[in-house]
Design a protein around this motif. Structure first.
Motif, short mmCIF file in Angstrom:
data_model
loop_
_atom_site.label_atom_id
_atom_site.label_comp_id
_atom_site.label_asym_id
_atom_site.label_seq_id
_atom_site.Cartn_x
_atom_site.Cartn_y
_atom_site.Cartn_z
N GLY A 1 81.20 94.87 48.00
CA GLY A 1 80.66 95.88 48.90
C GLY A 1 79.52 95.33 49.75
O GLY A 1 79.47 95.54 50.96
N GLY A 2 78.60 94.58 49.12
CA GLY A 2 77.50 93.99 49.86
C GLY A 2 77.97 92.94 50.85
O GLY A 2 77.49 92.89 52.00
N VAL A 3 78.91 92.09 50.44
CA VAL A 3 79.42 91.04 51.33
C VAL A 3 80.17 91.67 52.51
O VAL A 3 80.07 91.21 53.64
CB VAL A 3 80.34 90.07 50.55
N GLY A 4 80.92 92.74 52.24
CA GLY A 4 81.64 93.42 53.32
C GLY A 4 80.70 93.95 54.39
O GLY A 4 80.97 93.84 55.59
N ILE A 5 79.58 94.54 53.97
CA ILE A 5 78.59 95.03 54.92
C ILE A 5 78.03 93.88 55.76
O ILE A 5 77.90 93.98 56.98
CB ILE A 5 77.45 95.76 54.18
N LEU A 6 77.72 92.76 55.12
CA LEU A 6 77.21 91.60 55.84
C LEU A 6 78.21 91.07 56.86
O LEU A 6 77.84 90.71 57.98
CB LEU A 6 76.83 90.50 54.85
N LEU A 7 79.48 91.04 56.48
CA LEU A 7 80.51 90.55 57.41
C LEU A 7 80.64 91.47 58.62
O LEU A 7 80.75 91.00 59.76
CB LEU A 7 81.85 90.43 56.68
N MET A 8 80.65 92.78 58.40
CA MET A 8 80.77 93.72 59.53
C MET A 8 79.56 93.62 60.45
O MET A 8 79.69 93.65 61.67
CB MET A 8 80.94 95.14 59.00
N GLN A 9 78.38 93.49 59.86
CA GLN A 9 77.19 93.36 60.69
C GLN A 9 77.17 92.01 61.41
O GLN A 9 76.67 91.90 62.53
CB GLN A 9 75.93 93.51 59.84
N GLY A 10 77.75 90.99 60.78
CA GLY A 10 77.83 89.68 61.43
C GLY A 10 78.71 89.74 62.67
O GLY A 10 78.35 89.18 63.72
N VAL A 11 79.85 90.41 62.58
CA VAL A 11 80.72 90.56 63.75
C VAL A 11 80.00 91.34 64.85
O VAL A 11 80.03 90.95 66.03
CB VAL A 11 82.03 91.27 63.37
N ALA A 12 79.32 92.42 64.47
CA ALA A 12 78.60 93.22 65.45
C ALA A 12 77.46 92.41 66.08
O ALA A 12 77.19 92.54 67.28
CB ALA A 12 78.04 94.48 64.78
N PHE A 13 76.80 91.57 65.29
CA PHE A 13 75.71 90.75 65.81
C PHE A 13 76.22 89.76 66.86
O PHE A 13 75.61 89.57 67.92
CB PHE A 13 75.05 90.00 64.65
N ILE A 14 77.35 89.13 66.58
CA ILE A 14 77.92 88.18 67.54
C ILE A 14 78.36 88.90 68.81
O ILE A 14 78.15 88.40 69.93
CB ILE A 14 79.09 87.41 66.90
N GLU A 15 78.97 90.07 68.67
CA GLU A 15 79.37 90.83 69.85
C GLU A 15 78.17 91.25 70.68
O GLU A 15 78.21 91.23 71.91
CB GLU A 15 80.16 92.07 69.42
N GLU A 16 77.07 91.60 70.01
CA GLU A 16 75.86 91.99 70.72
C GLU A 16 75.28 90.81 71.48
O GLU A 16 74.84 90.95 72.64
CB GLU A 16 74.84 92.55 69.72
#
Length: 592
Positions: free
Chosen positions: A255-270
């Motif tokens: 669950g924690g790793v999944g949150i980090l991965l989703m935020q990582g994708v959003a960070f790169i898109e930003e």
């Protein structure tokens, strides 16, 4: 009178029967779902064949080799291919920016906001982008393309049949169910993917057509390509009650790793959005980075089917598994963040299996040694996938269909629920709904909220409102509006701008004859600053009524001019909202 020829008459009757049957009986909807299943199976088989052919030609693979599991000797080829794919995708994006400016709608958004209406042309464009991205080695899977084109065909078919909103949403779910079932050789997984992620709810009416579509699509895909069948994890060993403790811990980690991965994708898109790099150039830059990562390990290329089986079947050192997990996570995030089209469905399964194997290395140090590494891989695979994609039952049934082991499925269910709870509590979104949130949408699932947005103030208001100038005297107002003539009158300025609402009983009841009759009527004005806009929906209007504690509010054209165009009462709003809510409930349960 002109007589129709028998062939024309037969065609006319056939078309009318096809249109009426799904609307009049469950059997008709079942038959439509079966046809959509055939289309979904054909789409998955065709797209898979095209992607495998592109991999074989571009990377010079041997027959039967998977890209992420192949030993590609030419490092330059591994580096250059994603860059070429990024350039070609950029050219396509550049053309689309001039030719088709509207955003592409996916099945979740279509079912949540548009009643299942999905453009087939847009769906084919998404499928082409997905094939171009995956075919040249970008670290994305084909599942997004599968579900998009199958759902697009289902929506087009439903439009031809003129289906009701609820039936259209079910048929779109049939398309997605068939696509996932055919892709993974897992009908139950496909069916619950549709229920949890595309339709947003499980109902008796939707059960039969969705399951039939998944079964038919899987059968068609297996007949056309029997070798492309799902995931093989081997033996998972026996399960003991004590094994639930480490499974729950692994669920928390996923669950924690999944949150980090989703935020990582959003960070790169930003970062990409804030940069001065045009959108059509970003895939090429992303291709450069993915190519460099692939030179370290080709297993990060494409979806990861071949790499998953290599790591499940062979003993890999802990540092090798950790390194591959980090490389795959970076490659997937950069691929999607830079503009490559695809999803994280299979990538999340692959990374989850790696995370499970990493946990198996640590398990002996935690005092637990009974579970096989393959068991941890299955638990991690399902738990990380549910953290990113969503759908707890979807991923649980995937584990059941992959392993065929009921005790293992119960263990996965415990871990999956834990991971889902962690993500829902700490983050609140899956990958798809998180991307909608970044766009400013409020969608949290495919549950139908489009009807609420369609029930707007301008469709509920009364346009025949009575207005007077706010500077009219009280005496003149009483003469023009005697008691009982109307309940409310809207005040306007000389420019036509809204100035408030006056209750006629207040004017007549609170004055003594002869006193203050020359005073302006604006002294009785209420809610001078409280207004409704025509594009507000029923829920927003109801919230404003509750906030202002008003029984009626004026509707103005816009916030600047504030020209009065109507009046809406709280009672009418709540009645229309309740009627629509009840109608949608009856449609969902098959009462209509």
């Amino acid at each position: 009178m002109r007589r129709l020829r028998p062939s024309v008459l037969y065609r006319f009757v056939s078309i009318e029967l096809m249109r009426r049957l799904p609307r009049r009986s469950e059997f008709g909807l079942l038959f439509a779902g079966a046809l959509v299943g055939v289309a979904a199976g054909l789409c998955v088989s065709t797209m898979t064949f095209i992607a495998h052919t592109m991999h074989a030609v571009i990377f010079r693979l041997e027959p039967g080799e998977r890209l992420s599991g192949a030993a590609v000797d030419e490092k330059a080829l591994i580096f250059v291919a994603p860059i070429v794919g990024g350039v070609l995708l950029g050219l396509l994006l550049f053309g689309l920016s001039r030719w088709r400016k509207r955003p592409l709608v996916d099945p979740i958004e279509a079912n949540a906001l548009h009643g299942g209406r999905l453009s087939l042309t847009d769906s084919l464009i998404v499928a082409a982008q997905n094939l171009l991205s995956n075919g040249f080695g970008a670290s994305v899977g084909l599942e997004a393309g599968y579900t998009q084109v199958a759902s697009g065909i289902a929506s087009k078919f439903g439009s031809k049949l003129k289906l009701r909103r609820s039936d259209m949403r079910i048929l779109v779910g049939c398309g997605a169910a068939g696509a996932i079932a055919a892709a993974f050789n897992a009908p139950l997984t496909g069916a619950f993917y549709a229920f949890e992620l595309i339709i947003g709810a499980y109902t008796i009416i939707s059960l039969t057509p969705v399951v039939v579509s998944a079964l038919v699509a899987n059968l068609v895909a297996r007949l056309l390509a029997a070798s492309d069948a799902g995931i093989d994890v081997g033996s998972v060993g026996s399960i003991l009650p004590a094994d639930y403790v480490p499974a729950l811990v692994l669920g928390v980690i996923c669950g924690g790793v999944g949150i980090l991965l989703m935020q990582g994708v959003a960070f790169i898109e930003e970062i990409a959005r804030k940069s001065l790099i045009p959108g059509y150039l970003r895939p090429a830059i992303g291709g450069i980075i993915v190519g460099l990562l692939a030179m370290v390990s080709p297993q990060v290329l494409s979806g990861g089917h071949g790499a998953l089986h290599i790591n499940l079947e062979n003993d890999v050192p802990v540092l090798g598994v950790l390194g591959l997990f980090l490389l795959k996570a970076m490659a997937s995030a950069i691929s999607i963040g830079s503009g490559f089209r695809g999803g994280l469905f299979f990538a999340s399964l692959f990374m989850g299996a790696l995370l499970g194997k990493l946990f198996s290395f640590a398990a002996p140090y935690l005092g637990h040694t009974t579970l096989e590494p393959a068991s941890y891989a299955v638990v991690g695979m399902s738990s990380l996938a549910v953290s990113i994609i969503g759908g707890p039952l979807t991923m649980t049934f995937l584990a059941l269909e992959v392993t065929g082991d009921f005790p293992m499925t119960a263990l996965v269910l415990a871990s999956v629920i834990t991971a889902s709870f962690i993500v829902r509590t700490l983050f609140g979104y899956s990958f798809a709904t998180w991307r909608f949130h970044l766009r400013g949408e409020t969608i949290r699932s495919a549950h139908d909220i489009g009807w609420i947005r369609n029930l707007t103030v301008d469709k509920m208001m009364r346009a025949d409102v009575r207005t007077v100038h706010a500077d009219m005297s009280v005496k003149g107002f009483r003469a023009e509006f005697p008691i009982g003539s109307t309940q409310r009158v809207i005040l306007v300025e000389e420019t036509g701008k809204y100035a408030g609402i006056v209750l006629v009983p207040d004017v007549h009841g609170n004055l003594v004859e002869g006193e203050n009759e020359v005073a302006p009527i604006r002294s009785f004005a209420r809610h001078s600053n409280d207004i409704l806009l025509p594009n507000m929906n029923a829920r927003q209007a109801a919230a404003l009524f509750d906030e202002t504690e008003s029984e009626a509010l004026a509707v103005v054209s816009d916030l600047i001019g504030q020209n009065v165009i109507g009046l809406l009462t709280e009672s009418h709003t709540l009645r229309r909202y309740s009627e629509e809510l009840d109608r949608n409930r009856r449609e969902a349960t098959g009462e209509l």
